[in-house]
Design an enzyme around this catalytic site. Sequence first.
Site, PDB file in Angstrom:
ATOM      1  N   HIS A 162       0.823  -1.225   0.000  1.00 56.47           N
ATOM      2  CA  HIS A 162       0.000   0.000   0.000  1.00 56.47           C
ATOM      3  C   HIS A 162       0.850   1.265   0.000  1.00 56.47           C
ATOM      4  CE1 HIS A 162      -3.567  -2.375   0.428  1.00 56.47           C
ATOM      5  NE2 HIS A 162      -3.218  -2.852   1.598  1.00 56.47           N
ATOM      6  N   ASP A 198      -2.387 -10.435  -2.606  1.00 54.51           N
ATOM      7  CA  ASP A 198      -2.963 -10.023  -1.320  1.00 54.51           C
ATOM      8  C   ASP A 198      -4.466  -9.752  -1.519  1.00 54.51           C
ATOM      9  OD1 ASP A 198      -1.878  -8.663   1.513  1.00 54.51           O
ATOM     10  OD2 ASP A 198      -3.694  -7.688   0.748  1.00 54.51           O
TER      11      ASP A 198
HETATM   12  N1  Q9C Z   1     -10.982  -3.281  10.520  1.00 54.90           N
HETATM   13  C1  Q9C Z   1      -2.444  -5.275   4.144  1.00 54.90           C
HETATM   14  O1  Q9C Z   1      -3.025  -6.324   4.046  1.00 54.90           O
HETATM   15  N2  Q9C Z   1      -8.047  -1.564   7.036  1.00 54.90           N
HETATM   16  N3  Q9C Z   1      -3.026  -4.166   4.596  1.00 54.90           N
HETATM   17  C2  Q9C Z   1      -8.218  -2.425   8.142  1.00 54.90           C
HETATM   18  C3  Q9C Z   1      -9.729  -3.369   9.819  1.00 54.90           C
HETATM   19  C4  Q9C Z   1      -6.719  -1.563   6.464  1.00 54.90           C
HETATM   20  C5  Q9C Z   1      -4.421  -4.163   4.972  1.00 54.90           C
HETATM   21  C6  Q9C Z   1      -9.559  -2.282   8.776  1.00 54.90           C
HETATM   22  C7  Q9C Z   1      -6.328  -2.860   5.831  1.00 54.90           C
HETATM   23  C8  Q9C Z   1      -4.897  -2.818   5.343  1.00 54.90           C
HETATM   24  C9  Q9C Z   1      -0.980  -5.185   3.817  1.00 54.90           C
HETATM   25 ZN    ZN Z   2      -4.021  -7.252   2.600  1.00 57.68          ZN
END
Ligand code: Q9C
Ligand code: ZN
Length: 370
Positions: A162, A198
């Site tokens: 990201h 992912d």
């Molecule tokens: N309730 C990767 O998998 N939002 N990042 C999370 C959780 C962000 C994920 C909300 C998710 C980012 C590297």
């Molecule tokens: Zn992810």
Amino acid sequence: MIAITSPQHRSHAPAFEIFRGNRVACHETPARADAIENQLALCGHTVTTAHVDSREVLRQVHSERYLRFLVHAWRDWIALDPANADLQPFPAVWPVRTLRSDIEPQNFTARLGLYSMDNGCALVEGTWAAAKAAADAAASAAALLRQGERAVFCCTRPPGHHAGADFMGGYCFLNNAAVAAQALLGGGLARVALLDVDYHHGNGTQSIFYHRSDVLFVSIHGDPLTEYPFYLGHSDECGAGEGDGFNLNLPLPAGSSASAWFAALETACQRVAAHGAQALVVSLGLDTFAQDPISTFLLQSKDFTRLGQRLAGLYLPVIFVLEGGYAAAELGVNAVNVIEGFEQVWLQQEAQRLAGNFVQPTKQPSGGAV
Ligand code: Q9C
Ligand code: ZN
């Protein structure tokens, strides 16, 4: 397959993240990498540490001002008030449309907002050291491939996909997969493919390579209409300028089955093969797992073996870079399943090649005088 770990990852262990106004335990924890490392050791895989400094490659992937901010972020946070040492900084203001992002403000929180896409990147004293160690692992993996290694797994965190050239987001600070791809090019390759499996779209990686044709970016992910990162990852994003045609997004509806996912993987693999890539970087998120706490795809542990098998079928040197995956207890088995599925098919290919009846499945680029 050699696995590279970065013990320094443990210095990035934020106490909490924010979810709907509440402090909740972080999903992205040291236990994730530890679980995989333990399983690798248990299954007899070679585990080593990084030996290459990624500094120069990082300067090709990220902006100078963003790197400067990250290196000094904790020092600057503490300088506001020594009592901040016990607190995690979060951005509170962002340069959205009509606001300027070309001028870096002096205020710390304003700079944190400038360099953040969300409030999902809890920052602590050891964040830079951990992120840098993960990038070093990615650069080291590229060096190993150059020395003839067939595949390397980077058991690293924090994740990276990201993070864009100029910003952090979604638990990511430095884009490790982009570092791996850029380091492969720096090592003399002309064409690299980057496949992101992912659950979440790899917006940072896509944006870093969007105008380039030397790195093909292909991603399978939850539809951004309903899934993070929401603002990128649609199927009409095909690349721009030189990069037109070198970006392929394969969004799937939340709740998609393993069979729908593997159909998308087939499309992805065919595009990678057609690119005439000389190496493949895999952004290996394991949050497509059915039991993942923040995702909705329905892959089971055995499906990760199948993923490794299919990727080996591309018959390319591969760097696997760990991204997401938050079912910490099962992460070790799922990661090792990818590795072992890959090795199984690769050994079969070696046997066929020695017997003289192996056909290279990757299309050779036209016009190349090799
Ligand atoms: N309730 C990767 O998998 N939002 N990042 C999370 C959780 C962000 C994920 C909300 C998710 C980012 C590297
Ligand atoms: Zn992810």
